[in-house]
Design a protein around this motif. Sequence first.
Motif, PDB file in Angstrom:
ATOM      1  N   ALA A 107      -9.874 -41.143 -52.556  1.00 25.07           N
ATOM      2  CA  ALA A 107     -10.619 -40.242 -53.444  1.00 25.07           C
ATOM      3  C   ALA A 107     -10.829 -38.873 -52.840  1.00 25.07           C
ATOM      4  CB  ALA A 107     -11.972 -40.874 -53.787  1.00 25.07           C
ATOM      5  N   ASP A 108     -11.038 -38.796 -51.533  1.00 28.24           N
ATOM      6  CA  ASP A 108     -11.304 -37.519 -50.897  1.00 28.24           C
ATOM      7  C   ASP A 108     -10.046 -36.880 -50.337  1.00 28.24           C
ATOM      8  OD1 ASP A 108     -14.020 -37.633 -51.444  1.00 28.24           O
ATOM      9  OD2 ASP A 108     -14.410 -38.875 -49.681  1.00 28.24           O
ATOM     10  N   ALA A 109      -8.887 -37.392 -50.712  1.00 25.82           N
ATOM     11  CA  ALA A 109      -7.638 -36.823 -50.213  1.00 25.82           C
ATOM     12  C   ALA A 109      -7.413 -35.443 -50.808  1.00 25.82           C
ATOM     13  CB  ALA A 109      -6.464 -37.735 -50.558  1.00 25.82           C
ATOM     14  N   ALA A 110      -6.814 -34.574 -50.013  1.00 28.66           N
ATOM     15  CA  ALA A 110      -6.436 -33.249 -50.491  1.00 28.66           C
ATOM     16  C   ALA A 110      -4.920 -33.171 -50.477  1.00 28.66           C
ATOM     17  CB  ALA A 110      -7.040 -32.166 -49.599  1.00 28.66           C
ATOM     18  N   VAL A 111      -4.298 -33.250 -51.658  1.00 28.60           N
ATOM     19  CA  VAL A 111      -2.847 -33.101 -51.743  1.00 28.60           C
ATOM     20  C   VAL A 111      -2.514 -31.636 -51.495  1.00 28.60           C
ATOM     21  CG1 VAL A 111      -0.833 -33.291 -53.240  1.00 28.60           C
ATOM     22  CG2 VAL A 111      -2.633 -35.016 -53.357  1.00 28.60           C
TER      23      VAL A 111
ATOM     24  N   LEU B 133       5.374 -35.671 -50.886  1.00 31.82           N
ATOM     25  CA  LEU B 133       4.037 -35.123 -51.051  1.00 31.82           C
ATOM     26  C   LEU B 133       3.245 -35.383 -49.778  1.00 31.82           C
ATOM     27  CD1 LEU B 133       1.580 -37.427 -51.788  1.00 31.82           C
ATOM     28  CD2 LEU B 133       3.067 -37.698 -53.754  1.00 31.82           C
ATOM     29  N   GLU B 134       2.389 -34.451 -49.460  1.00 32.42           N
ATOM     30  CA  GLU B 134       1.556 -34.557 -48.269  1.00 32.42           C
ATOM     31  C   GLU B 134       0.098 -34.411 -48.677  1.00 32.42           C
ATOM     32  OE1 GLU B 134       2.743 -31.733 -45.342  1.00 32.42           O
ATOM     33  OE2 GLU B 134       4.873 -32.287 -45.413  1.00 32.42           O
ATOM     34  N   TYR B 135      -0.767 -35.156 -47.993  1.00 35.88           N
ATOM     35  CA  TYR B 135      -2.192 -35.016 -48.251  1.00 35.88           C
ATOM     36  C   TYR B 135      -2.970 -35.227 -46.955  1.00 35.88           C
ATOM     37  CZ  TYR B 135      -2.476 -40.174 -48.377  1.00 35.88           C
ATOM     38  OH  TYR B 135      -2.407 -41.513 -48.067  1.00 35.88           O
ATOM     39  N   VAL B 136      -4.154 -34.654 -46.905  1.00 32.70           N
ATOM     40  CA  VAL B 136      -5.055 -34.843 -45.773  1.00 32.70           C
ATOM     41  C   VAL B 136      -6.296 -35.570 -46.262  1.00 32.70           C
ATOM     42  CG1 VAL B 136      -4.239 -32.879 -44.432  1.00 32.70           C
ATOM     43  CG2 VAL B 136      -6.012 -32.542 -46.149  1.00 32.70           C
ATOM     44  N   VAL B 137      -6.931 -36.323 -45.373  1.00 34.41           N
ATOM     45  CA  VAL B 137      -8.073 -37.128 -45.783  1.00 34.41           C
ATOM     46  C   VAL B 137      -8.967 -37.391 -44.579  1.00 34.41           C
ATOM     47  CG1 VAL B 137      -6.897 -39.343 -45.370  1.00 34.41           C
ATOM     48  CG2 VAL B 137      -8.752 -39.210 -47.051  1.00 34.41           C
ATOM     49  N   GLU B 138     -10.269 -37.457 -44.840  1.00 38.13           N
ATOM     50  CA  GLU B 138     -11.224 -37.867 -43.816  1.00 38.13           C
ATOM     51  C   GLU B 138     -11.236 -39.390 -43.748  1.00 38.13           C
ATOM     52  OE1 GLU B 138     -14.914 -36.294 -45.089  1.00 38.13           O
ATOM     53  OE2 GLU B 138     -14.328 -34.208 -44.859  1.00 38.13           O
ATOM     54  N   LEU B 139     -11.238 -39.931 -42.537  1.00 39.23           N
ATOM     55  CA  LEU B 139     -11.220 -41.374 -42.363  1.00 39.23           C
ATOM     56  C   LEU B 139     -12.642 -41.923 -42.424  1.00 39.23           C
ATOM     57  CD1 LEU B 139      -8.604 -41.759 -39.489  1.00 39.23           C
ATOM     58  CD2 LEU B 139      -8.243 -41.706 -41.965  1.00 39.23           C
ATOM     59  N   ALA B 140     -12.824 -42.983 -43.195  1.00 40.22           N
ATOM     60  CA  ALA B 140     -14.132 -43.620 -43.316  1.00 40.22           C
ATOM     61  C   ALA B 140     -14.424 -44.445 -42.069  1.00 40.22           C
ATOM     62  CB  ALA B 140     -14.170 -44.513 -44.550  1.00 40.22           C
ATOM     63  N   VAL B 141     -15.710 -44.563 -41.727  1.00 44.67           N
ATOM     64  CA  VAL B 141     -16.141 -45.359 -40.585  1.00 44.67           C
ATOM     65  C   VAL B 141     -16.566 -46.737 -41.086  1.00 44.67           C
ATOM     66  CG1 VAL B 141     -17.747 -45.531 -38.655  1.00 44.67           C
ATOM     67  CG2 VAL B 141     -16.874 -43.301 -39.363  1.00 44.67           C
TER      68      VAL B 141
END
Length: 791
Positions: A57-61, A127-135
């Motif tokens: 959900a928080d991914a940035a394509v 396609l590339e995306y960045v995302v914060e990893l959940a703890v």
Amino acid sequence: MERCCGLLTAKEEPVPLMGIEAEVEVKDHVATAACTLRYENEEDKAIEAVFVFPLPADAAVCHFSAKMGRTEVVAEVKEKTQAREEYDDALSSGQRAFLLEESEQSPDIFSLSVGSLPPGESASIRLEYVVELAVEADGGLRFCLPAVLNPRYRPPGSEVAGVQVTSVPASLVPYSLSFSARVSSPRRVSKVDSDCSLEPLQYLNEEQTQALVKLSAGHKFDRDVELLIYYEDAHRPTAVVEAGKASAEPGTLMGDAVVMLSLYPEFPPEVTSSLATSGEFVFLLDRSGSMDCPLGGFNQSETRISSARDTLLLLLKSLPMGCYFNIYSFGSTFQHVFPKSVEYSETTLEDALKKVERMAADLGGTEILQPLRSIYSQPCVPAQPRQLFVFTDGEVMNTKEVTSLVKKHSASHRCFSFGIGEGASSALINGLAKEGGGHAQFITGAERMQPKVMQSLRFALQPAVEDISVTWDLPKGVSVTPLSPPLTAIFQGQRSLLYAQLTGESSEAKDGRVTVKYNLAGRPTQSQLCFALRPKEDTCLTIHRLSARTAIRAMELEEDADATPPWEETGDREGGVKEKVVRLSVQSGVSSSHTAFVAVRKGEKGDALPGPLLRRNIPAPSYPMPMMGMMRAMPMQFHGGGGPVLMKSCCNSSEPADFLNDDYEDAEPFGGAVPPSPPPPVHRDPLLQLVSLQKASGCWLLDGPLALALGKTSEELESPKPAEVSKEVWATILALVWLHGLKSDAKDEWQLLAMKAVSWLRAQNAPSVVACVEAGNVLLGCKVQKDTLGI
């Protein structure tokens, strides 16, 4: 004539998607994923292939490109209507085009249209995306590449068309996956775990701060690919600065440097052992048809709803005396155990447990909005902070409307959310917790629900990090603009990332400082971090894009049409939220609900493709569920010819059913003509059986059911009891000895109710406690010390 697609062999009806390659770069708490999708058209006519797939959900394509033969086109972010028009115009003129867009209902669903693919030609999409990893609960960082996109429930009356999804059994998904991940961190990489089979972890340097992870050969993409990454010294706060884009205008988000602040506070034992004795606890349980699926798709012995019932038992038994509680359940309609929250007592507890035991996945669809509105319409109990626990498999279409409602009431409660099973919407689960100031947990594969839920209950009962302040110390000429919403609380095990934009330059200093202060259980804490103001240029711009994504998400959830993002407070205020989202999305190259990536390969004049354009929807894996799921597992059919193709289900009837209708309440198995589901069998698990016997006060009774749960006869249980000790004290000590001695591996599940039992024992001021513990050890074959019990 209808032609089936999705379950037939490639020769009879080929599916355009041939394979997926995923390369992941994990840098500390952030990951960059690059996915390549390979297509090939083996039909004799040009096709338009559509593949619907989920992302976090928080991914940035941030990148989308297409390669056909030796020609590569890189997509641009444009306003969604404009992007669709360019895509349609390209198709109608015989040009080849690609369109990647985000669902307007749920930000974790993307639709990829591979337009105008000629016969015999192949194409690859990257396609590339960045995302914060959940703890996770144990401190691991979770990266997930979803394999499942369950059909999302669309509430009745919804006017916005949802994304069309073709679902097939996971074992029959006709495309392959290759996957590798490179992990790097300032900290040592302790280990990497997964429920998928991995090759041995390869360390890439002597310090073991870099490692390579690969899937074992022969992996089938029949489940989420999930990595759990563990670092040493993970609680140390960090501040990372990323230089702006050299070609971007200074003063804009992409032109300035951005700093990412990571906060992961460590809670000392004296804080974690301190639990509140008040609160209003509201539990909201999904009882839609999909909750009757096996918990992980592979463990056929336990369904999602049965695991949720067991979890509710543990939760209710662990609540403190003096609190208030209520239970809601929902499907196409919703129900509640009590008209309003009631005080926790033996009577109300027993009433609630009787109704929980009869709860089944029999309420139809997944209409979560109405029960939430009902909960929020109830006034809060004075001096009893409201805590909301939501359990769902997350298959809804109106995610943004739901999370917006939670945000509206965030000042009056905290929301803890749990995504159950494969395919749970990370947008919904994370959105509920984020907007409600709580914590999100995901239960997938063979994981047990109970440990994660009980950890969240501890969060709700424990003190949280509060009064958080961030103070920047920057040299003259440099200013800071926060890009993240202010933090109100951080729970044990929770990590928070804050982004800020650094504008201007200084010829006097090379470093800046940031001081973080917060309060934990009345104890002030302060940390000061130093960071470089002139970092090396990074073409990936991972932090910039994540900060842009954070701001875009905040604006999309903002109800006020005149809301202005922080970095524009002194700039242009014209235009509504949509215009601001589009402007930032285009500037940063990050997708949003109002923009799309479009790429057009312009051909020669007269290069129109022959024949009509056929539409092909690529199947996504799904796991069979009773009744409704059996229909969804059927082959999909497509209409041939020159127009768009509508999906139909292949049922054994003379008329094809409308497969796209996800309104469960219209399905006969969930209608009123079907008799109610029988009550589930009594708990057979010894731990749950023992827990079910505990009284609301925390004690146990010395009776036949307790003897049965402990594996003894009533006479064997009663004869060793010291004469001067009451039956309730003896029974409670036996239960504690059994838990500590024989169920220590499940301590996370019973720890809270054991603490309640210890509190009850202390209040009794009972004699001969040491003798009772020794006699209990002999009776049960354990070696538990009195100090271990805490009495």
